[in-house]
Design an enzyme around this catalytic site. Structure first.
Site, PDB file in Angstrom:
ATOM      1  N   SER A   4       0.917  -1.020  -0.153  1.00 23.19           N
ATOM      2  CA  SER A   4      -0.091  -0.491  -0.065  1.00 23.19           C
ATOM      3  C   SER A   4       0.978   1.537  -0.502  1.00 23.19           C
ATOM      4  O   SER A   4       0.343   2.275  -0.458  1.00 23.19           O
ATOM      5  CB  SER A   4      -1.118  -0.195   1.445  1.00 23.19           C
ATOM      6  OG  SER A   4       0.050   0.110   2.200  1.00 23.19           O
ATOM      7  N   ASP A  51      10.888   1.098  -1.255  1.00 22.39           N
ATOM      8  CA  ASP A  51      10.172  -0.551  -1.509  1.00 22.39           C
ATOM      9  C   ASP A  51       9.058  -0.742  -0.107  1.00 22.39           C
ATOM     10  O   ASP A  51      10.521   0.110   0.546  1.00 22.39           O
ATOM     11  CB  ASP A  51      10.961  -1.920  -1.308  1.00 22.39           C
ATOM     12  CG  ASP A  51       9.382  -3.084  -1.263  1.00 22.39           C
ATOM     13  OD1 ASP A  51       8.229  -2.936  -1.226  1.00 22.39           O
ATOM     14  OD2 ASP A  51       9.334  -4.361  -1.489  1.00 22.39           O
ATOM     15  N   GLY A  52       8.405  -1.002   0.439  1.00 24.12           N
ATOM     16  CA  GLY A  52       8.326  -0.760   2.057  1.00 24.12           C
ATOM     17  C   GLY A  52       8.390  -2.309   2.893  1.00 24.12           C
ATOM     18  O   GLY A  52       9.333  -2.156   1.969  1.00 24.12           O
ATOM     19  N   ASP A  68       7.408  -4.375   6.625  1.00 25.19           N
ATOM     20  CA  ASP A  68       6.593  -4.762   7.913  1.00 25.19           C
ATOM     21  C   ASP A  68       7.001  -3.950   8.931  1.00 25.19           C
ATOM     22  O   ASP A  68       6.510  -3.537  10.193  1.00 25.19           O
ATOM     23  CB  ASP A  68       6.843  -6.262   7.956  1.00 25.19           C
ATOM     24  CG  ASP A  68       4.918  -6.532   7.029  1.00 25.19           C
ATOM     25  OD1 ASP A  68       4.658  -5.528   6.133  1.00 25.19           O
ATOM     26  OD2 ASP A  68       5.928  -7.565   5.964  1.00 25.19           O
ATOM     27  N   GLY A  74       7.559  -9.034   3.312  1.00 26.70           N
ATOM     28  CA  GLY A  74       6.478 -10.699   2.522  1.00 26.70           C
ATOM     29  C   GLY A  74       4.638 -10.290   3.281  1.00 26.70           C
ATOM     30  O   GLY A  74       4.418 -11.057   2.487  1.00 26.70           O
ATOM     31  N   GLY A  92       3.012  -8.321   1.698  1.00 33.03           N
ATOM     32  CA  GLY A  92       2.048  -8.973   1.168  1.00 33.03           C
ATOM     33  C   GLY A  92       2.754  -9.660  -0.094  1.00 33.03           C
ATOM     34  O   GLY A  92       2.075  -9.923  -1.163  1.00 33.03           O
ATOM     35  N   GLU A  97      10.763  -9.129  -4.955  1.00 31.97           N
ATOM     36  CA  GLU A  97      11.433  -8.139  -4.039  1.00 31.97           C
ATOM     37  C   GLU A  97      12.859  -8.283  -3.332  1.00 31.97           C
ATOM     38  O   GLU A  97      13.222  -7.277  -3.695  1.00 31.97           O
ATOM     39  CB  GLU A  97      10.148  -8.088  -2.383  1.00 31.97           C
ATOM     40  CG  GLU A  97       9.328  -7.298  -2.836  1.00 31.97           C
ATOM     41  CD  GLU A  97       8.281  -6.982  -1.742  1.00 31.97           C
ATOM     42  OE1 GLU A  97       7.487  -6.462  -1.969  1.00 31.97           O
ATOM     43  OE2 GLU A  97       8.590  -7.758  -0.408  1.00 31.97           O
TER      44      GLU A  97
END
Ligand code: 5RP
Length: 234
Positions: free
Chosen positions: A41, A92-93, A95, A106, A108, A114
C-alpha cells in the site's frame, strides 16, 4: 536527518503518512533510468507519484503482478528484470525496519521478487510510516515462501527456534504466491542477529525466500512521522 513539517496540525493518518513518504521517494528516482518498484500500500502511493514524472524515466522493474498492473495502468513501461543489468535505486515498503536498516518484508506476499529486484539495485530506499520502526525484528509474523512438500518440516524447524509457523490462507485455502508456492507466517521470533538468521534459514531445504532482508537491507529509510518525513541513512 531531513525533516519537513506537515501543513495541518491535525494528526496525520497512516494513509496520509504513506502518501507523504511515497511522494518523498521521488527525489531518489534518477532521470532517464529504470527504477525498481516494490509492492504494497505504501508503494502504491509511490507508483501514483511516479506517474506524475513518468516522462522523465525509462520505466520500472516490478516486484509483483499487482505492482506491474498498477504501473502499466498508469502508463509506466515495465521491464523484465532479466533485460536490465543494474538499477540505481529500488523503492519499497517494509513490515518492520530496525535501527540498522534490516527489515521484515512479505506481508504482501511478494518477498521473493522483492529480494530479487533489491539484489540488482545499488540503493534500497525503504518507505514506511513510523509504526514500522522497531528495536528488534520479529513482532510482525515473519513471512517465508516455501515449497509445499517441505512446509511441515520447515514449520517444525521454526518450532525448534521458538517460533509458531502457520500456512497463510486466502479464502480458506493456502495463498499461492506469484511464483506458484505457499507462505508460512512465523510468530514468536526475536531476530536479534538478522544477517545470521537470514543466512541460516535461507539454507533450509524447501525454503525459497525468508522475509528477513539483511543481505539486501535498506541504505535509506524515509519514515513518515507526525513531524513530517524523517530521512534515516544506514
Ligand atoms: C510486500 C511487502 C510490503 O513492502 C510490506 O508488506 C509493507 O506493506 P505496506 O506498505 O502495505 O504496509 O513486503 O510483500
Amino acid at each position: 536527518m531531513n525533516t519537513s513539517t506537515p501543513e495541518s496540525s491535525a494528526p496525520l493518518t497512516q494513509d496520509q503518512l504513506k502518501t507523504l513518504v511515497g511522494q518523498a521517494a521521488l527525489r531518489y528516482v534518477v532521470p532517464g533510468e529504470i527504477v525498481g518498484v516494490g509492492t504494497g500500500s505504501t508503494v502504491n502511493k509511490f507508483i501514483d507519484a511516479l506517474a506524475t514524472i513518468k516522462d522523465q524515466i525509462k520505466g520500472a522493474v516490478s516486484s509483483s503482478v499487482a505492482s506491474t498492473q498498477r504501473l502499466l495502468a498508469l502508463g509506466i513501461p515495465v521491464f523484465d528484470a532479466n533485460d536490465v543489468q543494474e538499477l540505481a535505486v529500488y523503492i519499497d515498503g517494509a513490515d518492520e525496519i530496525d535501527g540498522q536498516g534490516n527489515m521484515i518484508k512479505g506481508g504482501g506476499a511478494a518477498l521473493t521478487r522483492e529480494k530479487v529486484v533489491a539484489a540488482q539495485s545499488r540503493t534500497f530506499v525503504c518507505i514506511a510510516d513510523e509504526s514500522k520502526l522497531v528495536p528488534v525484528l520479529g513482532h510482525f509474523p515473519l513471512p517465508v515462501e516455501v515449497i509445499p512438500m517441505a512446509a511441515q518440516r520447515i514449520m517444525r524447524q521454526f518450532e525448534a527456534l521458538g517460533g509458531r509457523a502457520q500456512i497463510r490462507l486466502k479464502d480458506g485455502s493456502p495463498l499461492v504466491t506469484d511464483n506458484g508456492l505457499i507462505l508460512l507466517d512465523v510468530r514468536g521470533l526475536q531476530i536479534s542477529d538478522p544477517l545470521a538468521f537470514e543466512t541460516e534459514v535461507s539454507q533450509w531445504p524447501g525454503v525459497l525466500t525468508v522475509g528477513v532482508f539483511a543481505c539486501q537491507k535498506a541504505q535509506v529509510c524515509l519514515l513518515g512521522t507526525a513531524q513530517g518525513v524523517r530521512t534515516i541513512t544506514y
